[in-house]
Design an enzyme around this catalytic site. Structure first.
Site, PDB file in Angstrom:
ATOM      1  N   CYS A   7       0.864  -1.184   0.000  1.00  0.00           N
ATOM      2  CA  CYS A   7       0.000   0.000   0.000  1.00  0.00           C
ATOM      3  C   CYS A   7       0.902   1.235   0.000  1.00  0.00           C
ATOM      4  CB  CYS A   7      -0.987  -0.024   1.166  1.00  0.00           C
ATOM      5  SG  CYS A   7      -0.264   0.167   2.801  1.00  0.00           S
ATOM      6  N   ARG A  13      -3.655  -0.541   5.197  1.00  0.00           N
ATOM      7  CA  ARG A  13      -4.186  -1.615   4.361  1.00  0.00           C
ATOM      8  C   ARG A  13      -3.279  -2.828   4.252  1.00  0.00           C
ATOM      9  NH1 ARG A  13      -5.236   2.077  -0.717  1.00  0.00           N
ATOM     10  NH2 ARG A  13      -3.407   3.056   0.225  1.00  0.00           N
ATOM     11  N   ASP A 111      -8.051   3.723   0.821  1.00  0.00           N
ATOM     12  CA  ASP A 111      -7.206   3.995   1.983  1.00  0.00           C
ATOM     13  C   ASP A 111      -8.030   4.629   3.102  1.00  0.00           C
ATOM     14  OD1 ASP A 111      -5.135   4.516   3.722  1.00  0.00           O
ATOM     15  OD2 ASP A 111      -3.963   5.702   2.296  1.00  0.00           O
TER      16      ASP A 111
END
Length: 139
Positions: A7, A13, A111
């Site tokens: 990420c 994440r 996100d």
């Protein structure tokens, strides 16, 4: 098999995906990285809470993606931009996919950084669904 989740900062994440995957598929090796990660940072508080609530594998400190990470068998990014950045810096790779792409779905994992607990819960639920589909493919 080594699978790497990627990420942006490696604090939301990808470490959450790593923790979920380690619980769901304990016979595979999972790690996570961030494209723009600052090394050795802890995960966000909400990710910590979710890991504890769901009794997931403990998260690791953040690490930036490097050329050495290309040795992973499969690299799964949370967004198209992460995949594009890896390819822009390291050349076209045949083992880099978005997580959605790999499980034959459209979309990206949004996100939740800086968002509410509910946003993190939504991200957790989405990652569980995607990782269960990943399990069906690789196991």
């Amino acid at each position: 098999m080594k699978i790497l989740f990627v990420c942006t900062g490696n604090t939301c994440r990808s470490p959450l995906a790593e923790s979920i995957a380690k619980e769901v598929m304990p016979n595979h090796q999972f790690e996570s990285r961030g494209i723009f990660a600052v090394n050795n940072q802890g995960v966000s508080n909400y990710v910590e809470d979710l890991v504890e609530e769901h009794h997931l594998a403990e998260t690791t400190l953040s690490q930036q993606f490097t050329e050495a990470d290309l040795k992973a068998d499969i690299i799964l990014t949370m967004s198209y931009s992460h995949k594009e950045l890896i390819e822009a810096h390291f050349g076209l790779q045949n083992h880099v996919f978005t997580l959605h792409e790999y499980v034959k779905e459209a979309g990206e994992v949004i996100d939740p950084y800086g968002g509410t607990k509910e946003m993190y819960v939504h991200t957790y639920e989405e990652l569980v669904s995607l990782i269960l589909k990943l399990k069906d493919i690789i196991c």
